[in-house]
Design an enzyme around this catalytic site. Structure first.
Site, PDB file in Angstrom:
ATOM      1  N   LYS A  93       0.896  -0.893  -0.065  1.00 14.99           N
ATOM      2  CA  LYS A  93       0.044   0.131   0.099  1.00 14.99           C
ATOM      3  C   LYS A  93       0.918   1.048  -0.166  1.00 14.99           C
ATOM      4  O   LYS A  93       1.768   1.441   0.794  1.00 14.99           O
ATOM      5  CB  LYS A  93      -0.807  -0.234   1.249  1.00 14.99           C
ATOM      6  CG  LYS A  93      -1.851   1.112   1.383  1.00 14.99           C
ATOM      7  CD  LYS A  93      -3.116   0.762   0.529  1.00 14.99           C
ATOM      8  CE  LYS A  93      -3.933   1.967   0.101  1.00 14.99           C
ATOM      9  NZ  LYS A  93      -3.775   2.757  -0.913  1.00 14.99           N
ATOM     10  N   LYS A 117       5.644   3.355   8.540  1.00 12.69           N
ATOM     11  CA  LYS A 117       4.269   4.139   8.609  1.00 12.69           C
ATOM     12  C   LYS A 117       3.201   3.578   8.804  1.00 12.69           C
ATOM     13  O   LYS A 117       2.196   3.360   9.531  1.00 12.69           O
ATOM     14  CB  LYS A 117       4.511   5.161   7.472  1.00 12.69           C
ATOM     15  CG  LYS A 117       2.997   5.934   7.232  1.00 12.69           C
ATOM     16  CD  LYS A 117       2.705   6.812   5.992  1.00 12.69           C
ATOM     17  CE  LYS A 117       4.223   7.588   5.568  1.00 12.69           C
ATOM     18  NZ  LYS A 117       4.055   8.411   4.595  1.00 12.69           N
ATOM     19  N   LYS A 129       5.480   1.724  -3.191  1.00 11.54           N
ATOM     20  CA  LYS A 129       5.368   3.035  -3.592  1.00 11.54           C
ATOM     21  C   LYS A 129       5.609   3.090  -4.983  1.00 11.54           C
ATOM     22  O   LYS A 129       6.337   2.052  -5.546  1.00 11.54           O
ATOM     23  CB  LYS A 129       6.217   3.992  -3.084  1.00 11.54           C
ATOM     24  CG  LYS A 129       6.005   5.558  -3.046  1.00 11.54           C
ATOM     25  CD  LYS A 129       5.308   5.930  -1.934  1.00 11.54           C
ATOM     26  CE  LYS A 129       4.628   7.339  -2.432  1.00 11.54           C
ATOM     27  NZ  LYS A 129       3.879   7.975  -1.277  1.00 11.54           N
ATOM     28  N   GLY A 168      -2.915   8.275  -4.321  1.00  4.51           N
ATOM     29  CA  GLY A 168      -2.285   9.284  -4.843  1.00  4.51           C
ATOM     30  C   GLY A 168      -0.993   9.911  -4.083  1.00  4.51           C
ATOM     31  O   GLY A 168      -0.654   9.232  -2.903  1.00  4.51           O
ATOM     32  N   ASP A 169      -0.407  10.650  -4.605  1.00  4.58           N
ATOM     33  CA  ASP A 169       0.887  11.587  -3.759  1.00  4.58           C
ATOM     34  C   ASP A 169       1.178  12.642  -4.712  1.00  4.58           C
ATOM     35  O   ASP A 169       0.340  12.946  -5.443  1.00  4.58           O
ATOM     36  CB  ASP A 169       2.231  10.598  -3.916  1.00  4.58           C
ATOM     37  CG  ASP A 169       3.343  11.026  -3.026  1.00  4.58           C
ATOM     38  OD1 ASP A 169       3.107  10.958  -1.773  1.00  4.58           O
ATOM     39  OD2 ASP A 169       4.234  11.587  -3.621  1.00  4.58           O
ATOM     40  N   THR A 213      -4.351  13.605   4.980  1.00  4.43           N
ATOM     41  CA  THR A 213      -2.778  13.664   5.228  1.00  4.43           C
ATOM     42  C   THR A 213      -2.702  14.962   6.057  1.00  4.43           C
ATOM     43  O   THR A 213      -1.833  14.873   7.109  1.00  4.43           O
ATOM     44  CB  THR A 213      -2.064  13.602   4.054  1.00  4.43           C
ATOM     45  OG1 THR A 213      -2.525  12.464   3.459  1.00  4.43           O
ATOM     46  CG2 THR A 213      -0.462  13.570   4.508  1.00  4.43           C
ATOM     47  N   SER A 379      -6.697   5.741   3.721  1.00  4.05           N
ATOM     48  CA  SER A 379      -6.963   4.881   2.485  1.00  4.05           C
ATOM     49  C   SER A 379      -7.399   3.563   2.725  1.00  4.05           C
ATOM     50  O   SER A 379      -8.010   2.831   2.287  1.00  4.05           O
ATOM     51  CB  SER A 379      -5.598   4.789   1.833  1.00  4.05           C
ATOM     52  OG  SER A 379      -5.281   5.768   0.890  1.00  4.05           O
TER      53      SER A 379
HETATM   54  P1  NDP Z   1       0.950  18.027  -4.126  1.00  2.26           P
HETATM   55  O1  NDP Z   1       1.429  17.540  -5.673  1.00  2.26           O
HETATM   56  O2  NDP Z   1      -0.545  17.871  -4.239  1.00  2.26           O
HETATM   57  O3  NDP Z   1       1.628  19.451  -3.783  1.00  2.26           O
HETATM   58  C1  NDP Z   1       2.979  19.594  -3.302  1.00  2.26           C
HETATM   59  C2  NDP Z   1       3.313  20.869  -3.158  1.00  2.26           C
HETATM   60  O4  NDP Z   1       4.775  21.029  -2.887  1.00  2.26           O
HETATM   61  C3  NDP Z   1       3.217  21.846  -4.205  1.00  2.26           C
HETATM   62  O5  NDP Z   1       2.519  22.987  -3.756  1.00  2.26           O
HETATM   63  C4  NDP Z   1       4.447  22.179  -4.860  1.00  2.26           C
HETATM   64  O6  NDP Z   1       4.258  23.188  -5.505  1.00  2.26           O
HETATM   65  C5  NDP Z   1       5.153  22.062  -3.525  1.00  2.26           C
HETATM   66  N1  NDP Z   1       6.791  22.160  -3.760  1.00  2.26           N
HETATM   67  C6  NDP Z   1       7.221  20.928  -4.505  1.00  2.26           C
HETATM   68  N2  NDP Z   1       8.559  21.177  -4.232  1.00  2.26           N
HETATM   69  C7  NDP Z   1       8.705  22.200  -3.433  1.00  2.26           C
HETATM   70  C8  NDP Z   1       9.852  23.077  -3.040  1.00  2.26           C
HETATM   71  N3  NDP Z   1      11.168  22.614  -3.464  1.00  2.26           N
HETATM   72  N4  NDP Z   1       9.884  24.044  -2.458  1.00  2.26           N
HETATM   73  C9  NDP Z   1       8.506  24.441  -1.961  1.00  2.26           C
HETATM   74  N5  NDP Z   1       7.504  23.873  -2.351  1.00  2.26           N
HETATM   75  C10 NDP Z   1       7.616  22.718  -3.258  1.00  2.26           C
HETATM   76  O7  NDP Z   1       1.780  16.670  -3.184  1.00  2.26           O
HETATM   77  P2  NDP Z   1       0.999  16.306  -1.884  1.00  2.26           P
HETATM   78  O8  NDP Z   1       0.683  17.417  -1.042  1.00  2.26           O
HETATM   79  O9  NDP Z   1       0.212  15.160  -2.248  1.00  2.26           O
HETATM   80  O10 NDP Z   1       2.224  15.758  -1.371  1.00  2.26           O
HETATM   81  C11 NDP Z   1       3.307  16.524  -0.544  1.00  2.26           C
HETATM   82  C12 NDP Z   1       4.129  15.680   0.389  1.00  2.26           C
HETATM   83  O11 NDP Z   1       3.544  14.967   1.278  1.00  2.26           O
HETATM   84  C13 NDP Z   1       5.202  14.664  -0.315  1.00  2.26           C
HETATM   85  O12 NDP Z   1       6.212  14.492   0.358  1.00  2.26           O
HETATM   86  C14 NDP Z   1       4.362  13.497  -0.218  1.00  2.26           C
HETATM   87  O13 NDP Z   1       5.034  12.158  -0.519  1.00  2.26           O
HETATM   88  C15 NDP Z   1       3.863  13.499   1.182  1.00  2.26           C
HETATM   89  N6  NDP Z   1       2.543  12.735   1.448  1.00  2.26           N
HETATM   90  C16 NDP Z   1       1.427  12.837   0.599  1.00  2.26           C
HETATM   91  C17 NDP Z   1       0.150  11.976   1.067  1.00  2.26           C
HETATM   92  C18 NDP Z   1      -0.960  12.211   0.320  1.00  2.26           C
HETATM   93  O14 NDP Z   1      -1.963  11.751   0.645  1.00  2.26           O
HETATM   94  N7  NDP Z   1      -1.129  13.078  -0.681  1.00  2.26           N
HETATM   95  C19 NDP Z   1       0.331  11.124   2.085  1.00  2.26           C
HETATM   96  C20 NDP Z   1       1.566  11.177   2.842  1.00  2.26           C
HETATM   97  C21 NDP Z   1       2.579  11.942   2.265  1.00  2.26           C
HETATM   98  P3  NDP Z   1       4.208  23.554  -6.956  1.00  2.26           P
HETATM   99  O15 NDP Z   1       2.863  23.642  -7.167  1.00  2.26           O
HETATM  100  O16 NDP Z   1       5.013  24.628  -7.467  1.00  2.26           O
HETATM  101  O17 NDP Z   1       4.585  22.133  -7.802  1.00  2.26           O
END
Ligand code: NDP
Length: 447
Positions: A93, A117, A129, A168-169, A213, A379
């Site tokens: 998962k 996790k 993943k 998703g991620d 999340t 999930s």
């Molecule tokens: P999204 O694609 O929805 O959002 C990512 C965000 O981070 C965007 O705003 C992006 O900006 C920004 N970003 C990317 N790189 C940088 C950087 N170097 N500096 C500043 N901002 C940055 O992803 P998620 O919100 O889904 O995921 C975010 C994190 O959380 C990841 O590490 C993911 O693995 C983790 N996560 C997500 C889960 C989920 O359910 N979605 C579950 C558990 C963990 P821009 O729009 O410019 O690309």
């Protein structure tokens, strides 16, 4: 590598040798091994059965070509990945990430973290993943659909409700899960709802999954504050990112009485002392997929291009963007500004140096594998609803999420106490997650 005892050092050397160039994976493995010294000393059976060495080697790694045709009629080739890391506790998962930086080392770091996790949630899910180096930015809906269909045309043979359940991620939200599920259904001729999570509410999705999340990270932080007799009330909070995790973290902080005064995207950050306007942020970043500069312009807030959002003084920091986004320099700035709690909404956003500085300064640090586990936990609740052909209310599902985060928080603290490092959430999370998986692996034999 300093800090590791001899057996763990040898395992780490083996990981470096067998996985050259995969720096993020090396970092994630080191971070876990660094906590396990007292566990292997107390439980030699784990070493005897090579549990840790087996854990560091994925059960299966799939890499495939994804050919698709863009709007100009040109053939595009991307690379797809699915790393099925460990299935001792349940089907693999973990999410799919679509981002140009994706390569095997990123997928393996995320898959490795996911094992622990998922174990911490207490739910029956293994770790995996996947993703692709496809960049959805600037692509039309039609292009994203064709890419998702091409991706699933290979992936479908590896996944299933009892085998591997992606979600998703980064770069993969409701739109992409819809196209992926559609193609799976078309190829298999089965309405197998439990094969993917993060589905739309009208076709097998769960309430609260979208928010889970971000909400979960804030519930976890709230547990930390409560354990110290404090609360979010009146606190200044900085959240990095403005994607799925960040937006719903901001929403929950505001509900609990805190004020999020800054957030960011990959091009810059905004400072909004009145508190981030969530509806505007959702419109700019989630609906229109635009730059955060547009938020600043429409809101009349201060915008800083290319700077570090961690320069904005705060009481609580929630890094919710990406790996290694908060380094030693940023940690020093946060400590000087009086930040007392850092909880990772993203996966591994704090560098090892930042984590070390927080520990030295007495800043409470909650690692992603505990603090952001609410997404995968919800999930698993979606899988439960699919299996029983049921759908729960928002309130019930959110309460389940809050209870799970409470449980993870307490398990981390209890384990940290048991191993003589009170208040160390990182060590508590690593050991609690590890022992849960390791015991199952022992029971299942050498496989
Ligand atoms: P999204 O694609 O929805 O959002 C990512 C965000 O981070 C965007 O705003 C992006 O900006 C920004 N970003 C990317 N790189 C940088 C950087 N170097 N500096 C500043 N901002 C940055 O992803 P998620 O919100 O889904 O995921 C975010 C994190 O959380 C990841 O590490 C993911 O693995 C983790 N996560 C997500 C889960 C989920 O359910 N979605 C579950 C558990 C963990 P821009 O729009 O410019 O690309």
């Amino acid at each position: 590598m300093p800090g590791l005892d001899e057996k763990l050092h040898d395992i780490h050397e083996e990981v470096l040798r067998r996985n050259p160039g995969e720096t993020e994976f090396h970092q994630a493995v080191h971070e876990v091994l660094d906590s396990l010294g007292p566990v292997v000393a107390k439980h030699p059976q784990y070493a005897d059965a090579a549990v840790i060495r087996r854990l560091c080697e994925p059960e299966r790694q799939i890499i495939f070509r994804v050919p698709w045709i863009d709007d100009a009629g040109q053939v595009q080739i991307n690379r797809g990945f699915r790393v099925e890391f460990n299935s001792a506790l349940g089907p693999y998962k973990g999410g799919l990430r679509f981002h140009p930086t994706v390569y095997l080392g990123i997928v393996k770091f995320l898959g490795f973290e996911q094992i622990f996790k998922n174990a911490l949630t207490g739910l029956p899910i293994g770790g995996g993943k996947g993703g692709s180096d496809f960049d959805p930015k600037g692509r039309s809906d039609g292009e994203v659909m064709r890419f998702c269909q091409a991706f699933m045309t290979e992936l479908y043979r590896h996944i299933g409700e009892y085998t591997d359940v992606p979600a998703g991620d980064t770069g993969v939200g409701g739109r992409e899960i819809g196209y992926l599920f559609g193609q799976y259904k078309r190829i298999t001729n089965r309405y197998e709802s439990g094969v993917l999570t993060g589905k739309g509410l009208g076709w097998g999705g769960s309430q609260v999954r979208t928010e889970a999340t971000g909400y979960g990270t804030v519930f976890f932080t709230d547990e930390i504050l409560k354990s110290r007799g404090e609360s979010f009330d009146g606190r200044r909070v900085v959240v990095s990112g403005s994607g799925n995790v960040a937006v719903y973290a901001i929403e929950k902080v505001h509900e609990l009485g805190g004020t999020v005064v800054a957030c960011s995207d990959s091009t810059g950050y905004v400072v909004d002392d009145k508190g981030v306007d969530l509806e505007l942020l959702k419109d700019v970043k989630l609906n229109r997929r635009a730059r955060i500069a547009e938020y600043a312009e429409r809101r009349g807030a201060h915008y800083v291009e290319d700077g570090s959002v961690w320069d904005v003084p705060c009481d609580i920091a929630l890094p919710c963007a990406t790996q290694n986004e908060l380094n030693g320099r940023d940690a020093a700035v946060l400590i000087r500004s009086g930040c007392a709690v850092v909880a990772e909404g993203a996966n591994m956003p704090c560098t090892p140096e930042a984590v070390r500085l927080f520990a030295e300064a007495g800043v409470v640090f909650a690692p992603g594998k505990a603090a952001n586990a609410g997404g995968v936990a919800t999930s698993a609740l979606e899988m439960q609803q699919n299996a029983s052909r049921d759908s729960w209310s928002f309130e019930h599902t959110e309460q389940r999420l809050a209870d799970i985060m409470h449980g993870i928080h307490d398990r981390c603290l209890e384990t940290a106490d048991e191993y003589g490092v009170p208040g160390n959430y990182a060590v508590g999370a690593n050991i609690a997650g590890f022992t849960q998986v390791a015991d199952a692996m022992l029971a299942l034999g050498v496989i």
